[in-house]
Design an enzyme around this catalytic site. Structure first.
Site, PDB file in Angstrom:
ATOM      1  N   SER A 256     -17.432  -4.628  -6.447  1.00 36.90           N
ATOM      2  CA  SER A 256     -16.867  -4.297  -5.137  1.00 36.90           C
ATOM      3  C   SER A 256     -17.834  -3.401  -4.377  1.00 36.90           C
ATOM      4  O   SER A 256     -18.779  -2.837  -4.950  1.00 36.90           O
ATOM      5  CB  SER A 256     -15.529  -3.571  -5.303  1.00 36.90           C
ATOM      6  OG  SER A 256     -15.725  -2.293  -5.908  1.00 36.90           O
TER       7      SER A 256
ATOM      8  N   TYR B 259       0.838  -1.194   0.000  1.00 40.69           N
ATOM      9  CA  TYR B 259       0.000   0.000   0.000  1.00 40.69           C
ATOM     10  C   TYR B 259       0.874   1.246   0.000  1.00 40.69           C
ATOM     11  O   TYR B 259       2.080   1.181   0.286  1.00 40.69           O
ATOM     12  CB  TYR B 259      -0.921  -0.026   1.224  1.00 40.69           C
ATOM     13  CG  TYR B 259      -2.073   0.948   1.163  1.00 40.69           C
ATOM     14  CD1 TYR B 259      -2.969   0.920   0.109  1.00 40.69           C
ATOM     15  CD2 TYR B 259      -2.264   1.903   2.162  1.00 40.69           C
ATOM     16  CE1 TYR B 259      -4.034   1.809   0.045  1.00 40.69           C
ATOM     17  CE2 TYR B 259      -3.329   2.792   2.109  1.00 40.69           C
ATOM     18  CZ  TYR B 259      -4.203   2.738   1.043  1.00 40.69           C
ATOM     19  OH  TYR B 259      -5.246   3.624   0.974  1.00 40.69           O
TER      20      TYR B 259
ATOM     21  N   ARG C 216     -15.794  -9.783 -12.975  1.00 38.96           N
ATOM     22  CA  ARG C 216     -15.003 -10.933 -13.425  1.00 38.96           C
ATOM     23  C   ARG C 216     -15.816 -12.218 -13.460  1.00 38.96           C
ATOM     24  O   ARG C 216     -15.319 -13.238 -13.909  1.00 38.96           O
ATOM     25  CB  ARG C 216     -13.786 -11.123 -12.517  1.00 38.96           C
ATOM     26  CG  ARG C 216     -12.735 -10.032 -12.659  1.00 38.96           C
ATOM     27  CD  ARG C 216     -11.482 -10.365 -11.898  1.00 38.96           C
ATOM     28  NE  ARG C 216     -11.735 -10.474 -10.461  1.00 38.96           N
ATOM     29  CZ  ARG C 216     -10.851 -10.926  -9.583  1.00 38.96           C
ATOM     30  NH1 ARG C 216      -9.656 -11.331  -9.989  1.00 38.96           N
ATOM     31  NH2 ARG C 216     -11.146 -10.984  -8.292  1.00 38.96           N
TER      32      ARG C 216
END
Length: 321
Positions: free
Chosen positions: A148, A52, A170
């Protein structure tokens, strides 16, 4: 006090462990919060792996976003003991944390703990990206990672503004849920070509792309932009950088820009921040936007929670309570 920590970066299943720690003592400007619910986000998993933008100071606790109840107030006593609040800080996977009083936001009385711990990062990012883009009614938007939590919020907020929204997924099984939320077009990237499908439905191109994936998918989305369009990059779920087509950038006058909620909040005026939080809370409290919950786990069952988080096709957030 129990907390989940890692002493080296790596896969969560390999490096996380539950340990005892001293009760944290707040400074004069801080409140001590008993943490009641934590939201597992992709940024949490990337942080544990050292991938990150913010790097951990080891040993470190995991988690950025949570809600809880104020147990010890600060010297100003702005918020009394017992106030439920949401907050972000480094290391929320613990039973108690101390954070600056100006970093906490009171939770509306009619908002559950499960919803409150999801009320900051994803909803505010969705709201702020739409504001930053300047998209208006009739404009076209493409988002990656449509299934998401963030993607589903963008779809719902954009539709309320009259924006045409396409989203990538996906798995074909995720398509119908996004259509139910208001998406105009959902593309299964495993079986459909993004550029071809977008060309069929938006022959003049789209005004903006919100990308959470990076890699080749973002490059394909870039080519779907209309002249003068903008690609907003805010995530890298693929862990692959975007291969940019210089010719597209030059001859279509395209813009690629990064987006990070922390920077947006820092640069926004106090009134803008207040409006953003008020708007998001109203949406969530009135359930005018839907937030999905997959499962909840006690803090000590963090490994089981992470396995649930990694389940393919999962619909909804996994929480540590």
């Amino acid at each position: 006090m129990k907390q989940v920590i890692f002493e080296q970066t790596g896969l969560p299943k390999d490096v996380l462990k539950l340990v005892d720690a001293p009760m944290p003592e707040p400074k004069a400007h801080e409140v001590r919060i008993q943490v009641l619910a934590r939201n597992i986000n992709p940024s949490d998993i990337m942080f544990i792996q050292g991938l990150y933008g913010i790097k951990p100071q080891l040993p470190c606790s995991a988690g950025f976003e949570a809600m809880g109840i104020i147990e010890t107030t600060d010297s100003t006593s702005i918020f009394p003991v017992g106030t439920r609040v949401i907050f972000t800080t480094i290391g929320t996977w613990k039973e108690y944390v101390c954070v600056p009083v100006n970093a906490v936001i009171p939770v509306p009385a009619n908002m559950s703990n499960e919803m409150a711990c999801q009320a900051f990062v994803n909803p505010l990012t969705a709201y702020a990206m739409l504001e930053a883009s300047g998209l208006k009614e009739g404009d076209h938007l493409l988002i990656t990672a449509g299934a998401s939590a963030w993607g589903k919020l963008v779809i719902q907020m954009a539709k309320q503004k009259g924006i045409w929204v396409a989203a990538t997924v996906r798995q074909a099984s995720q398509k119908m849920h996004l259509y139910d939320l208001g998406a105009d077009l959902v593309i299964d990237t495993e079986n459909e070509k993004v550029t071809r499908i977008i060309k069929e439905h938006a022959p003049n191109g789209i005004q903006a792309v919100f990308d959470a994936v990076g890699g080749t998918l973002a490059a394909q989305a870039l080519s779907c932009l209309a002249v003068g369009g903008t690609l907003y990059v805010f995530g890298l779920l693929s862990l692959e950088n975007i291969p940019l087509n210089s010719g597209l950038l030059i001859f279509k006058d395209l813009t690629v820009t990064g987006f990070w909620l922390s920077s947006w909040m820092e640069n926004a005026s106090p009134e803008t921040r207040k409006t953003a939080i008020k708007t998001v809370f109203e949406h969530l409290s009135k359930e005018s936007i839907q937030v999905d919950l997959a499962s909840t786990y006690p803090l000590e069952n963090f490994q089981e929670a992470i396995r649930a988080y990694e389940t393919p096709g999962r619909n909804g957030k996994v929480l540590l309570m």
